[in-house]
Design an enzyme around this catalytic site. Structure first.
Site, PDB file in Angstrom:
ATOM      1  N   LYS A  66       5.413   6.571  15.974  1.00 57.47           N
ATOM      2  CA  LYS A  66       5.850   5.822  15.035  1.00 57.47           C
ATOM      3  C   LYS A  66       6.228   4.356  15.678  1.00 57.47           C
ATOM      4  O   LYS A  66       7.291   4.000  15.587  1.00 57.47           O
ATOM      5  CB  LYS A  66       6.909   6.169  14.211  1.00 57.47           C
ATOM      6  CG  LYS A  66       7.022   5.543  12.593  1.00 57.47           C
ATOM      7  CD  LYS A  66       7.827   6.448  11.449  1.00 57.47           C
ATOM      8  CE  LYS A  66       8.275   5.620  10.320  1.00 57.47           C
ATOM      9  NZ  LYS A  66       6.916   5.040   9.703  1.00 57.47           N
ATOM     10  N   GLU A 102      -5.713   8.587   7.316  1.00 58.99           N
ATOM     11  CA  GLU A 102      -4.402   8.470   6.297  1.00 58.99           C
ATOM     12  C   GLU A 102      -4.320   7.143   5.645  1.00 58.99           C
ATOM     13  O   GLU A 102      -5.624   6.407   5.810  1.00 58.99           O
ATOM     14  CB  GLU A 102      -3.340   8.678   7.219  1.00 58.99           C
ATOM     15  CG  GLU A 102      -2.863   7.625   8.234  1.00 58.99           C
ATOM     16  CD  GLU A 102      -1.683   8.044   8.982  1.00 58.99           C
ATOM     17  OE1 GLU A 102      -0.711   8.507   8.372  1.00 58.99           O
ATOM     18  OE2 GLU A 102      -1.461   7.570  10.178  1.00 58.99           O
ATOM     19  N   ARG A 156      11.010  13.286  15.884  1.00 60.51           N
ATOM     20  CA  ARG A 156       9.810  12.345  15.840  1.00 60.51           C
ATOM     21  C   ARG A 156      10.223  11.233  16.633  1.00 60.51           C
ATOM     22  O   ARG A 156       9.368  10.518  17.376  1.00 60.51           O
ATOM     23  CB  ARG A 156       9.589  12.138  14.472  1.00 60.51           C
ATOM     24  CG  ARG A 156       7.952  11.300  14.672  1.00 60.51           C
ATOM     25  CD  ARG A 156       7.518  11.485  13.159  1.00 60.51           C
ATOM     26  NE  ARG A 156       8.117  10.369  12.175  1.00 60.51           N
ATOM     27  CZ  ARG A 156       7.933  10.602  10.722  1.00 60.51           C
ATOM     28  NH1 ARG A 156       6.966  11.204  10.271  1.00 60.51           N
ATOM     29  NH2 ARG A 156       8.975   9.747  10.014  1.00 60.51           N
TER      30      ARG A 156
HETATM   31  N1  PLP Z   1       1.725   7.768   7.720  1.00 65.83           N
HETATM   32  C1  PLP Z   1       2.161   6.677   8.210  1.00 65.83           C
HETATM   33  C2  PLP Z   1       1.357   5.891   8.977  1.00 65.83           C
HETATM   34  C3  PLP Z   1       3.577   6.262   7.919  1.00 65.83           C
HETATM   35  O1  PLP Z   1       4.010   5.100   8.334  1.00 65.83           O
HETATM   36  C4  PLP Z   1       4.386   7.194   7.376  1.00 65.83           C
HETATM   37  C5  PLP Z   1       5.602   6.785   6.943  1.00 65.83           C
HETATM   38  O2  PLP Z   1       6.557   7.305   7.686  1.00 65.83           O
HETATM   39  C6  PLP Z   1       4.063   8.308   6.838  1.00 65.83           C
HETATM   40  C7  PLP Z   1       2.498   8.797   7.352  1.00 65.83           C
HETATM   41  C8  PLP Z   1       4.736   9.242   6.142  1.00 65.83           C
HETATM   42  O3  PLP Z   1       5.796   9.919   6.978  1.00 65.83           O
HETATM   43  P1  PLP Z   1       6.954  10.668   6.395  1.00 65.83           P
HETATM   44  O4  PLP Z   1       6.597  11.573   5.626  1.00 65.83           O
HETATM   45  O5  PLP Z   1       7.585  11.167   7.593  1.00 65.83           O
HETATM   46  O6  PLP Z   1       7.746   9.525   5.836  1.00 65.83           O
HETATM   47  C1  COI Z   2       8.271   5.318   5.437  1.00 70.19           C
HETATM   48  O1  COI Z   2       7.634   5.970   4.747  1.00 70.19           O
HETATM   49  O2  COI Z   2       9.425   5.545   5.769  1.00 70.19           O
HETATM   50  C2  COI Z   2       7.646   4.264   6.491  1.00 70.19           C
HETATM   51  O3  COI Z   2       8.066   4.065   7.509  1.00 70.19           O
HETATM   52  C3  COI Z   2       6.775   3.481   5.589  1.00 70.19           C
HETATM   53  C4  COI Z   2       6.881   2.141   5.948  1.00 70.19           C
HETATM   54  C5  COI Z   2       6.089   1.637   7.091  1.00 70.19           C
HETATM   55  C6  COI Z   2       6.780   1.221   4.645  1.00 70.19           C
END
Ligand code: PLP
Ligand code: COI
Length: 340
Positions: free
Chosen positions: A184, A220, A81
Site C-alpha cells: 500500500k 481491482e 500489511r
Molecule cells: N485495493 C486498493 C487499491 C485499496 O486502496 C484498498 C483500500 O485499502 C483496498 C483494495 C481495500 O483494502 P481494505 O479492505 O484492506 O481496506
Molecule cells: C481504504 O479503503 O482505506 C483506502 O485506503 C482507500 C483510500 C485510498 C481512499
C-alpha cells in the site's frame, strides 16, 4: 467539547480533528509516541519519501456501537500489511505494539470525532510511514516517521450502499505484476490517478483495472477489490498486482460461513456478463454494489442490479460485516478490539 458536525452527511474527506500521533525511527530504534496538535510536519528537503517514494500508508476505521463503545476491526491485519509494505520499499517496520499504541492514542485523543451510532459514519484512521532521512543516492533512508491522523468520514462512493458505476480503463496500469501492487504505497495511487480522472470524466465513479499483461483478467477497482457472485459462489481475483484487502478477506470468511463456495482465481473479463452480482469492497468503499460496468474502448455497457437494488447476497454480506463492525451482532471470529 461537542462538535457541530453533520454526521449523516459526511463526505469521505479531510476534516481537522484535535490531535495526531507521531513516532520516530533513528539509530535503529523507535521512539515513544508523541501527541501533536500540528497539522504540519517539518521535513528534510532530501527526505527519501519526497524523492524516491519511500512511503506506505494504511486505512482503517473506528466504529461507535449502540452501547457507546468504540471498536476497531482487525487492526492486526493493518499492522501486518504495513509491515509487508515497509519490506516492499525497504523501510523500517513498525512493530505491532507500537502500531496499536498509536492507534489507541489517536482514537482516544479524538474521541469527540468518533461519529455517533446510527449515522452510518465512522472515524477513519490514516497510519503513514515515511522515509525522513536525507539521501541523494537511490538507497533506503536510515530515519523514518510513523504518524496517524484521523478524520470522521461517510461512505467513499457518494451512492453509499447503492449501485455505483465503474469504467474499464486499459491505457494505464496502477502496478506491475512483480512491482508494488501488493504494497500500500503512494506510488500506486499516483499511477492510478490517470485512470481515476478518465473514469470520472466519462461520468463513472471509479476505474476498473485489468491485468497489465493481457488486459484480460479483472484486477481491482480504484481503491477497492472486486468480487462477484454466481451460482452460490463468491468469486474474487487472484492476482500479483492487487492489494490484499482486509475487507475482502473478511467477506471470503463470511461467505464460507453463509454456505457459499469461494473461488480466488483469475477472473476473465469475458465472464462479466454471467455474474449475478458484482461489487467493490474495501475499508473506505465498505461494500459498494456495482450497477454498471462501462467498457470505454469497446463502448459496451454491462448492467447489474436491474431493479436498482443491491443483490441479496451482497446485502447479506454487507449487513453481517457492518453488524460485526458496529457491534450489532456477535463477533465469533475475534475481529473486534475495544478502544478502552
Ligand atoms: N485495493 C486498493 C487499491 C485499496 O486502496 C484498498 C483500500 O485499502 C483496498 C483494495 C481495500 O483494502 P481494505 O479492505 O484492506 O481496506
Ligand atoms: C481504504 O479503503 O482505506 C483506502 O485506503 C482507500 C483510500 C485510498 C481512499
Amino acid at each position: 467539547m461537542e462538535t457541530n458536525i453533520d454526521w449523516k452527511n459526511l463526505p469521505f474527506g479531510y476534516l481537522k480533528t484535535d490531535f495526531n500521533i507521531r513516532a520516530y525511527y533513528k539509530n535503529g530504534q523507535w521512539s515513544k509516541p508523541e501527541i501533536s496538535s500540528d497539522e504540519h510536519m517539518p521535513i528534510h528537503i532530501a527526505a527519501t519519501c519526497l524523492h524516491y517514494g519511500q512511503e506506505a500508508f494504511e486505512g482503517m476505521k473506528a466504529y461507535r456501537g449502540k452501547d457507546g463503545k468504540i471498536r476497531l476491526f482487525r487492526w492486526d491485519e493493518n499492522a501486518h500489511r504495513l509491515q509487508h509494505s515497509a519490506r516492499g520499499v525497504m523501510m523500517a517496520e513498525v512493530p505491532d505494539d507500537l502500531f496499536i499504541e498509536c492507534v489507541t492514542l489517536a482514537v482516544k485523543k479524538n474521541e469527540r470525532f468518533v461519529p455517533p451510532y446510527g449515522t452510518g459514519a465512522s472515524l477513519y484512521l490514516r497510519p503513514l510511514l515515511i522515509g525522513t532521512g536525507a539521501e541523494v543516492g537511490v538507497k533506503p533512508a536510515s530515519e523514518y516517521t510513523f504518524m496517524i491522523f484521523v478524520t470522521p468520514v461517510g461512505p467513499y462512493f457518494k451512492e453509499g450502499f447503492n449501485p455505483v458505476k465503474i469504467a474499464v480503463v486499459r491505457d494505464s496500469d496502477r502496478a506491475a505484476p512483480q512491482g508494488t501492487g501488493t504494497f500500500k504505497v503512494g506510488g500506486n495511487y499516483a499511477a492510478s490517478l490517470r485512470g481515476v480522472i478518465k473514469a470520472h470524466k466519462a461520468g463513472y465513479g471509479a476505474p476498473m483495472y485489468l491485468d497489465c499483461v493481457h488486459k484480460q483478467f479483472v484486477d481491482e477497482i480504484g481503491a477497492a477489490n472486486f468480487f462477484a457472485i454466481k451460482d452460490n459462489t463468491y468469486i474474487t481475483p487472484k492476482s500479483e498486482s492487487i492489494l490484499p484487502s482486509i475487507t475482502n478477506k473478511s467477506l471470503v470468511h463470511l461467505a464460507e460461513q453463509m454456505g457459499l463456495k469461494v473461488e480466488r482465481r483469475p477472473v476473465d473479463f469475458n465472464e462479466i456478463n454471467s455474474f449475478e452480482e458484482v461489487g467493490a469492497c474495501g475499508t473506505a468503499a465498505i461494500i459498494s454494489p456495482i450497477g454498471e460496468i462501462y467498457d470505454i474502448d469497446k463502448e459496451t455497457t454491462y448492467k447489474f442490479c436491474k431493479d436498482g437494488k443491491p443483490g441479496p447476497i451482497s446485502t447479506k454480506l454487507y449487513e453481517t460485516l457492518l453488524g460485526i463492525q458496529f457491534g450489532d451482532i456477535p463477533d465469533p471470529y475475534g475481529w473486534v478490539t475495544f478502544v478502552e
